[in-house]
Design an enzyme around this catalytic site. Structure first.
Site, PDB file in Angstrom:
ATOM      1  N   LYS A   1       0.858  -1.197   0.000  1.00  0.00           N
ATOM      2  CA  LYS A   1       0.000   0.000   0.000  1.00  0.00           C
ATOM      3  C   LYS A   1       0.890   1.242   0.000  1.00  0.00           C
ATOM      4  O   LYS A   1       1.904   1.280   0.728  1.00  0.00           O
ATOM      5  CB  LYS A   1      -0.889  -0.049   1.248  1.00  0.00           C
ATOM      6  CG  LYS A   1      -1.951   1.011   1.339  1.00  0.00           C
ATOM      7  CD  LYS A   1      -2.810   0.764   2.592  1.00  0.00           C
ATOM      8  CE  LYS A   1      -3.941   1.763   2.737  1.00  0.00           C
ATOM      9  NZ  LYS A   1      -4.790   1.487   3.910  1.00  0.00           N
TER      10      LYS A   1
ATOM     11  N   SER B   1      -9.561   1.382   2.857  1.00  0.00           N
ATOM     12  CA  SER B   1      -8.731   2.172   1.975  1.00  0.00           C
ATOM     13  C   SER B   1      -7.658   1.364   1.251  1.00  0.00           C
ATOM     14  O   SER B   1      -7.051   1.883   0.309  1.00  0.00           O
ATOM     15  CB  SER B   1      -8.064   3.292   2.764  1.00  0.00           C
ATOM     16  OG  SER B   1      -7.216   2.751   3.755  1.00  0.00           O
TER      17      SER B   1
ATOM     18  N   SER C   1      -9.487  -0.952   7.151  1.00  0.00           N
ATOM     19  CA  SER C   1      -8.983  -0.819   5.781  1.00  0.00           C
ATOM     20  C   SER C   1      -8.270  -2.029   5.195  1.00  0.00           C
ATOM     21  O   SER C   1      -7.980  -2.033   3.999  1.00  0.00           O
ATOM     22  CB  SER C   1      -8.055   0.390   5.676  1.00  0.00           C
ATOM     23  OG  SER C   1      -8.833   1.551   5.633  1.00  0.00           O
TER      24      SER C   1
HETATM   25  N1  GLN Z   1     -13.067   3.583   6.625  1.00  0.00           N
HETATM   26  C1  GLN Z   1     -12.203   3.925   7.710  1.00  0.00           C
HETATM   27  C2  GLN Z   1     -11.838   5.397   7.628  1.00  0.00           C
HETATM   28  O1  GLN Z   1     -12.166   5.989   6.638  1.00  0.00           O
HETATM   29  C3  GLN Z   1     -11.034   3.025   7.676  1.00  0.00           C
HETATM   30  C4  GLN Z   1      -9.724   3.651   7.491  1.00  0.00           C
HETATM   31  C5  GLN Z   1      -8.540   2.767   7.638  1.00  0.00           C
HETATM   32  O2  GLN Z   1      -8.604   1.701   8.232  1.00  0.00           O
HETATM   33  N2  GLN Z   1      -7.410   3.271   7.163  1.00  0.00           N
HETATM   34  O3  GLN Z   1     -11.296   5.954   8.537  1.00  0.00           O
END
Ligand code: GLN
Length: 465
Positions: A49, A124, A148
């Site tokens: 990532k 994400s 995410s």
């Molecule tokens: N959907 C969550 C957010 O927008 C998850 C983010 C993550 O785990 N990086 O904060």
């Protein structure tokens, strides 16, 4: 460069990536020399990532502000995988700084779900999920701050592990919300997730929140041995008691996800495990607490991106203050700006009691709630996301709806618990995942249970692009 990454590998990888847009940078030659010639993971390739540092590769976090930045160092988790023989294939797409659930918040490109190009891959870590599901790499790393790793794994038919907080070093992970996040792994089999985790985990002097695995996991191992001795199940997989929070089982789930939850309960029972309903009353407060704590930490962590030290600098400014303002205004996307503003708001002087401190108290209550439940069950079963992979622009894609939908994933982050998402259904061509949560450092229990489930429902194949 290992023989397996020759011209034909590149051709195939590029063709597959062209169909789904998983990578922001796809080039195994940059880091190949940093991988050991042999080791427990030799012959495997992985995507990273683009908020995790790999020497020589870009490190954009999906943000215009960091466009053109090349990392001078490598994250500990990646370095350990390279030492084990795995080769970095490139950097995968993400929601800017990890903020989102669809990868639509990337400043650079859209990533498509390999199962249906009209749907998002989740986020994400959507690029990481699409890269594995499309067969470009064997596994991929993501970061899980509020879901995410698990949510995109679930949207793309994969296993996705969010380790215990502190089990894997965060050195080299660009911070979004430091007290919540951890580097995790996505792959098509439990076995590979487990092997990758075994290499990545453990104490790192460069991250003081990391813990030595052997001693940290000792209580969980002792509990397992005691249970096996009591049940006389030595050498065999002892039946587990799996709790299903009542608060997760009904309202709020769409019919497909509810059906998948029922099917998973039956599979667990069929494997000899007991499934019992439990109460987790703090669940209704997790989204509020998560968004106060995550945005507060984000507003502090992202203060360093000022257009002076790294990344894109806005032109035309006459003094440093203007320069920072102009660079941040031009460089950050809307979702990131929203969260910085929200985080600044909840932390503003005189109001911390109302928001930030209250959220911390809720967090303590959530931890206590989980600890109480884990006194009577070995694992918890929960959905990952209330709806199947959605289409861009649909009602489910609305940013507020996406935040509410984090309810099932972000509780594990607030409590620091390990959780493993696993594929559990394909409905109308779209994968749906479920997750199991375990007490801290009891990842082995997750692998054990998911191996049984994997035999019944393996990772689905999206077919040719
Ligand atoms: N959907 C969550 C957010 O927008 C998850 C983010 C993550 O785990 N990086 O904060």
């Amino acid at each position: 460069m290992p023989g397996s990454l020759d011209g034909s590998w590149r051709e195939r990888a590029s063709a597959r990536d062209a169909a789904v847009g998983a990578f922001l940078q796809l080039d195994p030659s940059i880091g190949a020399a940093d991988s050991a010639a042999s080791g427990p993971l030799s012959g495997t390739t992985f995507g990273v990532k683009d908020n995790i540092a790999v020497r020589g590769y870009q490190l954009t976090c999906g943000s215009r502000l960091l466009e053109g930045v090349v990392s001078p160092y490598t994250a500990t988790a990646v370095e350990r995988l390279q030492r084990a023989g795995a080769v970095v294939a490139g950097k995968t797409n993400l929601d800017e700084f990890g903020m989102g659930s669809s990868t639509e918040n990337s400043a650079f490109k859209r990533t498509l779900n390999p199962f249906d190009h009209g749907r998002v891959p989740g986020g994400s870590s959507g690029g990481s999920a699409a890269a594995v599901a499309a067969g470009i790499v064997d596994f991929a790393l993501g970061s899980d701050t509020g879901g995410s790793v698990r949510q995109p794994a679930s949207f793309c038919g994969l296993f996705g592990l969010k380790p215990t907080y502190g089990a894997v070093s965060r050195y080299g992970l660009v911070a979004y919300a430091s007290s919540l996040e951890v580097i995790g792994v996505l792959a098509r089999s439990v076995d590979l997730v487990e092997r990758v985790f075994a290499v990545m985990r453990g104490e790192d002097p460069r991250d003081h929140s990391s813990l030595p695995w052997e001693s940290a996991a000792r209580p969980a191992r002792a509990a397992k041995a005691a249970k096996a001795a009591k049940g006389g199940a030595r050498g065999k997989t002892a039946p587990l008691c799996v709790g299903l929070p009542r608060e997760c089982a009904g309202e709020g789930l769409c019919p497909e996800v509810r059906r998948t939850l029922e099917a998973t309960k039956e599979r667990l029972a069929g494997l000899g495990h007991a499934v019992a309903e439990v109460d987790l009353p703090t669940l209704e407060h997790v989204v509020a607490a998560y968004y106060v704590i995550a945005t507060a930490e984000a507003s502090a962590n992202l203060a360093r991106f000022d257009g002076i030290r790294y990344g894109r600098r806005a032109g035309g400014a006459v003094n440093p203050e203007e320069l920072v303002l102009a660079s941040r205004s031009a460089g950050f996307g809307d979702e990131v700006k929203l969260r910085i503003l929200l985080g600044t708001y909840v932390l503003r002087s005189g109001f911390q009691d109302q928001y930030y401190l209250r959220a911390q108290k809720v967090r303590t209550a959530i931890r206590a709630d989980f600890a109480r439940v884990f006194d009577s069950v070995d694992l918890l079963l929960m959905p990952v996301y209330p709806v199947p992979p959605f289409a861009p622009g649909s009602a489910e894609a609305d940013p507020f709806a996406q935040k509410l939908a984090d309810v099932y994933t972000c509780s594990a982050n607030l409590a620091g618990l390990p959780a493993l998402a696993f594929p559990a259904a394909v409905e109308a061509g779209l994968p749906i995942g479920m997750q199991l949560l375990a007490p801290p450092f009891a990842e082995d229990r997750l692998f054990e249970a998911c191996r049984g489930l994997e035999k019944i429902f393996p990772s689905p194949d999206p077919g040719a692009p």
